[in-house]
Design a protein around this motif. Structure first.
Motif, PDB file in Angstrom:
ATOM      1  N   SER A  99      19.005 105.436  39.167  1.00 19.57           N
ATOM      2  CA  SER A  99      19.426 106.835  39.114  1.00 19.57           C
ATOM      3  C   SER A  99      18.908 107.610  40.309  1.00 19.57           C
ATOM      4  O   SER A  99      17.854 107.283  40.859  1.00 19.57           O
ATOM      5  CB  SER A  99      18.908 107.497  37.829  1.00 19.57           C
ATOM      6  OG  SER A  99      19.328 106.801  36.690  1.00 19.57           O
ATOM      7  N   HIS A 113      17.588 111.393  41.278  1.00 14.38           N
ATOM      8  CA  HIS A 113      17.046 112.574  40.614  1.00 14.38           C
ATOM      9  C   HIS A 113      16.760 113.659  41.638  1.00 14.38           C
ATOM     10  O   HIS A 113      16.300 113.372  42.750  1.00 14.38           O
ATOM     11  CB  HIS A 113      15.726 112.252  39.897  1.00 14.38           C
ATOM     12  CG  HIS A 113      15.848 111.252  38.795  1.00 14.38           C
ATOM     13  ND1 HIS A 113      15.912 111.613  37.463  1.00 14.38           N
ATOM     14  CD2 HIS A 113      15.902 109.899  38.822  1.00 14.38           C
ATOM     15  CE1 HIS A 113      16.005 110.517  36.724  1.00 14.38           C
ATOM     16  NE2 HIS A 113      15.994 109.465  37.526  1.00 14.38           N
ATOM     17  N   ARG A 117      16.538 120.607  37.178  1.00 16.24           N
ATOM     18  CA  ARG A 117      16.548 119.146  37.249  1.00 16.24           C
ATOM     19  C   ARG A 117      17.998 118.672  37.239  1.00 16.24           C
ATOM     20  O   ARG A 117      18.813 119.177  36.468  1.00 16.24           O
ATOM     21  CB  ARG A 117      15.838 118.504  36.054  1.00 16.24           C
ATOM     22  CG  ARG A 117      14.355 118.728  35.950  1.00 16.24           C
ATOM     23  CD  ARG A 117      13.847 118.089  34.656  1.00 16.24           C
ATOM     24  NE  ARG A 117      12.446 118.333  34.416  1.00 16.24           N
ATOM     25  CZ  ARG A 117      11.460 117.541  34.836  1.00 16.24           C
ATOM     26  NH1 ARG A 117      11.764 116.422  35.500  1.00 16.24           N
ATOM     27  NH2 ARG A 117      10.208 117.813  34.575  1.00 16.24           N
ATOM     28  N   LYS A 170      20.143 114.820  37.348  1.00 14.26           N
ATOM     29  CA  LYS A 170      20.067 113.359  37.379  1.00 14.26           C
ATOM     30  C   LYS A 170      21.481 112.792  37.381  1.00 14.26           C
ATOM     31  O   LYS A 170      22.338 113.269  36.630  1.00 14.26           O
ATOM     32  CB  LYS A 170      19.305 112.835  36.168  1.00 14.26           C
ATOM     33  CG  LYS A 170      19.403 111.327  35.971  1.00 14.26           C
ATOM     34  CD  LYS A 170      18.861 110.922  34.614  1.00 14.26           C
ATOM     35  CE  LYS A 170      19.159 109.474  34.294  1.00 14.26           C
ATOM     36  NZ  LYS A 170      18.716 109.079  32.949  1.00 14.26           N
TER      37      LYS A 170
END
Length: 502
Positions: free
Chosen positions: A19, A21, A37, A39
């Protein structure tokens, strides 16, 4: 570099093997408060050809599209406020350099590729910031292509390891197309146990009081165990993992297991991640593991805040290397002061990282002497290029290695081939400043040296000393003449004299 003002926004981008981020924080009363945030599951490791070690075009485009979206959020931030790093897959990919150029253009910020040990340090920093506690702890982070293990006490890591196994790589190798069989699970566990064998004894002898897991794989398994009521929330137990594997093997795939709490995007890599986690807990004798919200991206933000607050771990790393290789620190400090003074004249308001690279290289330019005097600049460069240096990315180590390699004898252009092409000219200029400072201090005399005036005009460099000083120091004149010959071979002209000759 300046102190961090209240309200300053900082951002970290983690180009993981599974992933990507992005985390954004704002400085409030000297602490970071997370305000955003993002992701995206990119599965970078899934696009790495096992034979050629090249990232395929489809995966690159998926990653670039993600970074463009991140870049829209970060385009208002100055470069010094953003740190972006790549991990295992970008360490491994043969075409990582070409991809990184495109990735930096998409993101709008420089991307560093960090070594496994530096990744482990940043993970530990992120975990300990999110889970306060006393005593010795073991931290485990399962990524897409690597798994990090760290033992530390409080905020300080003591033992760090990065192993070549992760949820993506293990899933690809042992659970193709998501099929889970007894035979495949056994192969996966034996492969993971083999990776763990070199660290098993050392880690178990050190011991720990609590085990903590971080990142997507471990959080995903914890959610599944809690949703099935096989373990308490935010906890992974050995008994819960046994129940999980019983369900997976009976179903034949993570999808068919119909596990509550398991996100669809995690299905293709769940079995591989669970195999790494289960085997690691068995081999290391872990019965129960806490789960942390913090991981490498939080560590990146904290590390960035430390740099801006002048508590940069890189400075401590340089000091540690000086001690380890018995550097004459007083002499190195004199060389650093002279080199820094020359740079200040050329760029009195330089506020980027170049003054730091020059200072660190000056302090480390003689570490190779601890191996041998002959070609000690080459020995020093090798150490800096290959050592595990906390806080430094591979690109930063390449800069320091090039500076130390180029600080004496022949000034070869190809010395800078390992440096990011966008920075080679700047690094070559820093190397000339370091060469001049080292030449001026060759006598190793602790008598104060007058700071010469320096001018740069294209490839011509001029040093001007106080009237009569050169006449009183004929050996320095010889050293500068020798230096002028070396630079001339590389296409540079070095002129020097005193105020009485101009």
């Amino acid at each position: 570099m300046t102190a961090v003002a209240e309200g300053t926004t900082l951002a970290a981008v983690d180009l993981g093997s599974n992933s990507f981020h992005m985390i954004v924080g704002r400085v409030t009363e000297g602490e970071l408060v997370i305000v955003d945030r993002i992701k995206e599951m990119v599965r970078l490791a899934g696009g790495l050809d096992p034979e050629t070690r090249d990232l395929d075009a489809e995966t690159q485009e998926r990653a670039l599209a993600c970074l463009e979206r991140f870049g829209q959020r970060l385009n208002h931030l100055p470069a010094v406020n953003v740190r972006a790093v790549g991990t295992n897959t970008l360490r491994s990919a043969r075409n990582a350099g070409a991809f990184r150029e495109r990735a930096e253009a998409a993101l709008g910020h420089r991307i560093e590729i960090v070594a496994g040990m530096e990744e482990a340090r940043l993970i530990y920093l992120g975990v300990t910031r999110s889970l306060a506690g006393e005593g010795r702890q073991l931290v485990m982070d399962i990524g897409g292509g690597s798994t990090e293990f760290i033992i530390g006490t409080g905020p300080e890591p003591e033992t760090l390891e990065s192993l070549h196994m992760g949820c993506v790589s293990t899933s690809r190798a042992h659970f193709p197309e998501g099929r889970i069989t007894e035979k495949a699970a056994d192969r996966a566990r034996r492969a993971v146990a083999s990776e763990l064998e070199p660290i098993r004894g050392r880690f178990r002898r050190q011991g720990w009081e609590r085990a903590i897991g971080a990142s997507g794989t471990i959080r995903s398994v914890a959610r599944v165990l809690a949703a099935q009521e096989w373990a308490p929330p935010e906890t992974i137990t050995a008994d819960g993992l046994k129940k999980l594997w019983k369900r997976l093997l009976k179903a034949g795939s993570a999808e068919e297991a119909k596990l509550k709490g398991l996100k669809e995007e995690r299905l293709p890599v769940f079995a591989g991640g669970a195999a790494v986690l289960t085997t690691a807990m068995e081999v290391l004798g872990i019965e129960e593991m806490e789960v942390s919200d913090g991981a490498m991206r939080e560590g990146l933000l904290q590390d960035l805040l430390g740099r801006l607050h002048h508590t940069d771990v890189r400075g401590r790393t340089v000091e540690s290397l000086c001690q380890r290789y018995h550097v004459d620190t007083e002499h190195a400090a004199r060389v650093a002061a002279t080199a820094g003074g020359l740079l200040d004249q050329l760029e009195p308001e330089a506020d980027d990282d170049r003054p730091w690279y020059l200072e660190w290289a000056a302090r480390l330019h003689e570490i190779g002497l601890d191996i041998a005097h002959s070609s000690y600049h080459k020995h020093g460069a090798y150490i800096l290029a290959n050592a595990d240096m906390a806080g430094f990315s591979r690109a930063e180590q390449a800069i320091l290695a090039a500076l130390v390699r180029a600080h004496r004898r022949k000034f070869r252009r190809d010395t800078f081939d390992t440096v990011d092409p966008a920075r080679r000219q700047d690094v070559a200029r820093l190397a000339i400043l370091l060469r001049l400072a080292a030449a001026l201090h060759r006598s190793r005399d602790d008598t104060a040296l007058p700071q010469p005036e320096v001018k740069e005009d294209g490839t011509t460099w001029t040093l001007t000393f106080p009237a009569g000083w050169l006449e009183e120091h004929p050996l320095t004149v010889t050293d500068l003449e020798t230096e002028a010959d070396f630079l001339a071979d590389a296409g540079y002209t070095l002129r020097f004299g005193d105020t009485g000759t101009g």
